[in-house]
Design a protein around this motif. Structure first.
Motif, PDB file in Angstrom:
ATOM      1  N   PRO A  86      14.752  59.700  58.563  1.00 46.05           N
ATOM      2  CA  PRO A  86      15.750  60.739  58.349  1.00 46.05           C
ATOM      3  C   PRO A  86      15.161  61.984  57.696  1.00 46.05           C
ATOM      4  CG  PRO A  86      15.971  59.013  56.726  1.00 46.05           C
ATOM      5  CD  PRO A  86      14.958  58.541  57.715  1.00 46.05           C
ATOM      6  N   PRO A  89      16.924  62.616  52.571  1.00 49.56           N
ATOM      7  CA  PRO A  89      16.712  61.365  51.855  1.00 49.56           C
ATOM      8  C   PRO A  89      18.014  60.581  51.775  1.00 49.56           C
ATOM      9  CG  PRO A  89      16.730  63.201  50.344  1.00 49.56           C
ATOM     10  CD  PRO A  89      16.722  63.770  51.718  1.00 49.56           C
ATOM     11  N   GLN A  98      16.693  65.590  38.760  1.00 46.94           N
ATOM     12  CA  GLN A  98      15.328  65.701  38.274  1.00 46.94           C
ATOM     13  C   GLN A  98      14.831  67.141  38.487  1.00 46.94           C
ATOM     14  OE1 GLN A  98      14.356  63.311  42.310  1.00 46.94           O
ATOM     15  NE2 GLN A  98      13.623  62.582  40.349  1.00 46.94           N
TER      16      GLN A  98
ATOM     17  N   ILE B   3       7.039  62.947  51.105  1.00 49.06           N
ATOM     18  CA  ILE B   3       6.214  63.296  49.961  1.00 49.06           C
ATOM     19  C   ILE B   3       6.152  62.062  49.078  1.00 49.06           C
ATOM     20  CG2 ILE B   3       6.053  64.736  47.916  1.00 49.06           C
ATOM     21  CD1 ILE B   3       7.472  66.921  49.457  1.00 49.06           C
ATOM     22  N   ASN B 131      13.086  60.242  36.454  1.00 49.60           N
ATOM     23  CA  ASN B 131      12.290  60.374  37.663  1.00 49.60           C
ATOM     24  C   ASN B 131      12.436  59.127  38.520  1.00 49.60           C
ATOM     25  OD1 ASN B 131      10.508  61.948  39.123  1.00 49.60           O
ATOM     26  ND2 ASN B 131       9.288  62.368  37.301  1.00 49.60           N
ATOM     27  N   GLU B 132      13.257  59.162  39.514  1.00 47.06           N
ATOM     28  CA  GLU B 132      13.455  57.981  40.340  1.00 47.06           C
ATOM     29  C   GLU B 132      12.230  57.669  41.174  1.00 47.06           C
ATOM     30  OE1 GLU B 132      15.597  55.409  40.776  1.00 47.06           O
ATOM     31  OE2 GLU B 132      16.234  56.134  38.821  1.00 47.06           O
ATOM     32  N   TYR B 134      12.075  56.494  44.290  1.00 50.43           N
ATOM     33  CA  TYR B 134      12.248  56.390  45.737  1.00 50.43           C
ATOM     34  C   TYR B 134      11.273  57.311  46.482  1.00 50.43           C
ATOM     35  CZ  TYR B 134      14.633  60.846  45.388  1.00 50.43           C
ATOM     36  OH  TYR B 134      14.926  62.159  45.150  1.00 50.43           O
ATOM     37  N   PHE B 136      10.705  60.098  49.225  1.00 46.60           N
ATOM     38  CA  PHE B 136      11.500  61.199  49.730  1.00 46.60           C
ATOM     39  C   PHE B 136      11.128  61.468  51.185  1.00 46.60           C
ATOM     40  CE2 PHE B 136      14.039  64.896  49.398  1.00 46.60           C
ATOM     41  CZ  PHE B 136      13.454  65.818  50.228  1.00 46.60           C
ATOM     42  N   TYR B 137      12.090  61.217  52.043  1.00 46.96           N
ATOM     43  CA  TYR B 137      11.823  61.422  53.465  1.00 46.96           C
ATOM     44  C   TYR B 137      12.341  62.771  53.920  1.00 46.96           C
ATOM     45  CZ  TYR B 137      10.550  56.578  53.939  1.00 46.96           C
ATOM     46  OH  TYR B 137       9.920  55.379  53.813  1.00 46.96           O
TER      47      TYR B 137
END
Lengths: 138, 138
Positions: A86, A89, A98, B3, B131-132, B134, B136-137
């Motif tokens: 995707p 996100p 953040q 990223i 700061n998660e 995951y 990031f797409y």
DNA sequence: TCCATTCCCGACAAATATGCTATACTATTT
DNA sequence: AAATAGTATAGCATATTTGTCGGGAATGGA
């Protein structure tokens, strides 16, 4: 930050189908030969394209694949989204505040904009050439 | 197209240093604690940042890292480029006239533009939070 | 009917990238 | 000297990438 061969080859398939739009089903064998890619690998990539409704298949001899819509009605983003994941996100970016949040949103929107405003037809009418195998780093 | 934590944590380091700009060297231990990240991993990421001249280090007790320039003079692209690879493909895109060439250039330029017009200072002055972890797409 | 063609499906695998941890330093400050 | 802190390198589990391989199933033509 890169676009892998998955997205690149996927676009190659779509561009090839766009060039032959209206000529009936085009077999992967032909596309693989034309761009010197592995037919077996392209078969893997075309699966998601079919499942997402971007292409339809005709089985059997003289079968192949064809676009379900005109090349002008399919954006590069449609293809990339299916093969690379995707553009947006799935979670986190909206609720997590953040410091980088604003940056990711800006980048996402910029890329999204380009992908959505560039059609497969645009790409098919670029000057054609061979398909190098390098990774494209952004 | 994503990223990874490399670029994200790298930005976190730079943003933290920007927030403490002018306060002397900041140890990674502090940044790691503040954002709950592995100090050893941050050490790996800060290496390239130092080698590329974005930060300088002060060794010994009460040492740490500091920005070599003001936060306004460092762009997000400077950081991402160092940790995620070049924004511009090293080879191929200029001389190879493949159909997708125009698309890659458009995307690259769009992302480049965002990354270059967003400074570390911009990001440091966003609302802060955790700061998660995951991916990031895009 | 048989056969070549083509899509379809799933397993497997090598290579690389990611996201760390661990160890063993070296340099500097107090 | 001791503590603090950076530097360098290696290792490693996991995931992703980039494919290969084998076997079917559908179709059209001879």
């Amino acid at each position: 930050m890169k676009i892998s061969t998955k997205g690149r080859y996927g676009l190659t398939i779509m561009i090839s189908l766009a060039k032959h739009y209206g000529e009936g089903p085009i077999p992967l064998r032909k596309i693989a030969a034309e761009y010197d890619l592995s037919e077996a690998y392209l078969e893997q990539l075309v699966g998601p394209l079919r499942n997402s409704g971007l292409v339809k298949s005709v089985r059997g001899a003289y079968g192949g694949y064809m676009l379900t819509r005109g090349p002008k009605e399919i954006s590069a983003g449609d293809v990339i989204k299916v093969l690379e994941g995707p553009i947006q996100p799935v979670e986190g970016i909206e609720d997590e505040a953040q410091p980088q949040r604003e940056l990711w949103i800006r980048i996402r929107d910029a890329v999204k904009n380009v992908l959505e405003t560039t059609s497969i037809d645009d790409l098919a009418n670029q000057k054609d050439d061979n398909n190098e195998n390098y990774m494209f780093y952004i």
